[in-house]
Design a protein around this motif. Structure first.
Motif, PDB file in Angstrom:
ATOM      1  N   UNK A   1       0.850  -1.202   0.000  1.00 19.22           N
ATOM      2  CA  UNK A   1       0.000   0.000   0.000  1.00 19.22           C
ATOM      3  C   UNK A   1       0.885   1.251   0.000  1.00 19.22           C
ATOM      4  N   UNK A   2       1.910   1.247   0.837  1.00 16.17           N
ATOM      5  CA  UNK A   2       2.817   2.399   0.907  1.00 16.17           C
ATOM      6  C   UNK A   2       3.525   2.630  -0.425  1.00 16.17           C
ATOM      7  N   UNK A   3       3.977   1.545  -1.056  1.00 17.84           N
ATOM      8  CA  UNK A   3       4.729   1.700  -2.308  1.00 17.84           C
ATOM      9  C   UNK A   3       3.814   2.140  -3.452  1.00 17.84           C
ATOM     10  N   UNK A   4       2.564   1.671  -3.455  1.00 18.71           N
ATOM     11  CA  UNK A   4       1.622   2.115  -4.479  1.00 18.71           C
ATOM     12  C   UNK A   4       1.380   3.622  -4.369  1.00 18.71           C
ATOM     13  N   UNK A   5       1.211   4.101  -3.139  1.00 19.89           N
ATOM     14  CA  UNK A   5       1.013   5.536  -2.949  1.00 19.89           C
ATOM     15  C   UNK A   5       2.260   6.316  -3.355  1.00 19.89           C
ATOM     16  N   UNK A   6       3.430   5.774  -3.052  1.00 15.93           N
ATOM     17  CA  UNK A   6       4.678   6.441  -3.444  1.00 15.93           C
ATOM     18  C   UNK A   6       4.803   6.523  -4.962  1.00 15.93           C
ATOM     19  N   UNK A   7       4.202   5.558  -5.657  1.00 18.16           N
ATOM     20  CA  UNK A   7       4.201   5.576  -7.128  1.00 18.16           C
ATOM     21  C   UNK A   7       3.131   6.499  -7.701  1.00 18.16           C
ATOM     22  N   UNK A   8       2.339   7.133  -6.826  1.00 19.95           N
ATOM     23  CA  UNK A   8       1.286   8.038  -7.280  1.00 19.95           C
ATOM     24  C   UNK A   8      -0.052   7.385  -7.512  1.00 19.95           C
ATOM     25  N   UNK A   9      -0.190   6.114  -7.137  1.00 21.35           N
ATOM     26  CA  UNK A   9      -1.461   5.427  -7.322  1.00 21.35           C
ATOM     27  C   UNK A   9      -2.341   5.617  -6.083  1.00 21.35           C
ATOM     28  N   UNK A  10      -3.637   5.632  -6.304  1.00 17.70           N
ATOM     29  CA  UNK A  10      -4.611   5.866  -5.240  1.00 17.70           C
ATOM     30  C   UNK A  10      -5.070   4.527  -4.679  1.00 17.70           C
ATOM     31  N   UNK A  11      -5.107   4.424  -3.348  1.00 13.99           N
ATOM     32  CA  UNK A  11      -5.537   3.187  -2.701  1.00 13.99           C
ATOM     33  C   UNK A  11      -6.705   3.490  -1.767  1.00 13.99           C
ATOM     34  N   UNK A  12      -7.815   2.782  -1.957  1.00 17.43           N
ATOM     35  CA  UNK A  12      -8.953   2.822  -1.043  1.00 17.43           C
ATOM     36  C   UNK A  12      -9.102   1.442  -0.430  1.00 17.43           C
ATOM     37  N   UNK A  13      -9.316   1.405   0.873  1.00 15.51           N
ATOM     38  CA  UNK A  13      -9.519   0.125   1.551  1.00 15.51           C
ATOM     39  C   UNK A  13     -10.788   0.171   2.382  1.00 15.51           C
TER      40      UNK A  13
END
Length: 284
Positions: A179-191
């Motif tokens: 989750x942290x790495x996806x956000x660092x890549x600029x991707x949006x995460x909803x859980x």
């Protein structure tokens, strides 16, 4: 805003109102946890983002485009959805075929497909299981296969429905790092989650749904104070926050580094309450 929801209302065929005027926006790269009691409308809301459900009224925009008229296949190019039950989305005869299904259907070039599949297997710890039938794996492993199949589609938005359910500690750590790495890549995460510890460690913002409405929306740092003040018994403080309160510390502590900082600073804990002292359930 990569997601914009305005006055979203949804009713099931039996007349039950699952969502009632929900409005909020989510920016690119945000990590947003959506929490609330069972039946609050969390999963129903998530299914709207991929077109499985359609609003009775209100609007949804994904990456600047209204979802009206967009089919599930078209929305899948932008929003990847990982179901709570992985068996709802696994169908291939091997892990690698399952993970490759999405990018193949999106008509990615062969070289890019191969790169995305190998990256997804590596990031979810499934490289060694690539030739295994998904249904020969444990529930936690199948959940990671479902996650890998969404990662391989390379969508700018990833939605996770109860991602930590059925996962052991090592898998939850892997998921949190992802989750942290996806956000660092600029991707949006909803859980969609009931796991408050996972929420405060890996998300920036919390949205509380209650009776199909947004009851609270704010930064994760303000979340423990909200839970302490609310009468909603479905919401629970993170474990470290509860422990800090039992130790008599001022202000909430939510993460392991924060807890260790308090200990190393020489904070003098208050005496623990006696066995006769009643501790409210949410603080235990």
């Amino acid at each position: 805003m990569i997601i914009r929801i305005d006055s979203l209302t949804f009713r099931y065929p039996n007349g039950t109102t699952a969502l009632d005027g929900v409005s909020f926006g989510v920016g690119a790269g945000e990590r947003v946890a959506i929490v609330g009691a069972n039946g609050a409308g969390k999963s129903t809301l998530a299914r709207h983002l991929v077109g499985i459900e359609r609003p009775a009224s209100g609007t949804i925009e994904i990456d600047g485009r209204p979802t009206d008229g967009l089919g599930i296949a078209e929305l899948a190019r932008t929003v990847g959805f990982v179901f709570q039950n992985p068996d709802d989305q696994l169908h291939a005869a091997s892990v690698v075929k399952e993970v490759g299904f999405g990018p193949r259907n999106l008509c990615f070039p062969a070289a890019r497909r191969a790169e995305l599949v190998e990256s997804a297997l590596r990031r979810t710890g499934l490289t060694a299981a690539r030739d295994t039938h998904p249904h020969h794996l444990s529930l936690g492993e199948r959940k990671r296969v479902a996650l890998a199949s969404v990662l391989a589609m390379d969508t700018p938005v990833v939605v996770l429905d109860e991602p930590t359910t059925g996962q052991d500690h090592a898998s939850i750590v892997l998921l949190g790092n992802l989750v942290d790495s996806l956000a660092a890549d600029g991707r949006t995460v909803l859980a969609i989650t009931h796991d408050m510890d996972f929420c405060v460690e890996h998300f920036d913002r919390v949205i509380v749904l209650a009776n199909g409405r947004v009851a609270w929306d704010g930064p994760v740092a303000d979340w423990p104070a909200h839970v302490a003040d609310t009468a909603d018994e479905s919401l629970e403080l993170p474990q470290l926050t509860r422990l800090g309160r039992r130790l008599g510390w001022e202000g909430p502590v939510t993460t392991v580094p924060g807890f260790l900082d308090r200990l190393s600073s020489g904070t003098d804990p208050a005496p623990l309450p006696s066995a006769q002292t009643r501790i409210p359930l949410r603080d235990r």
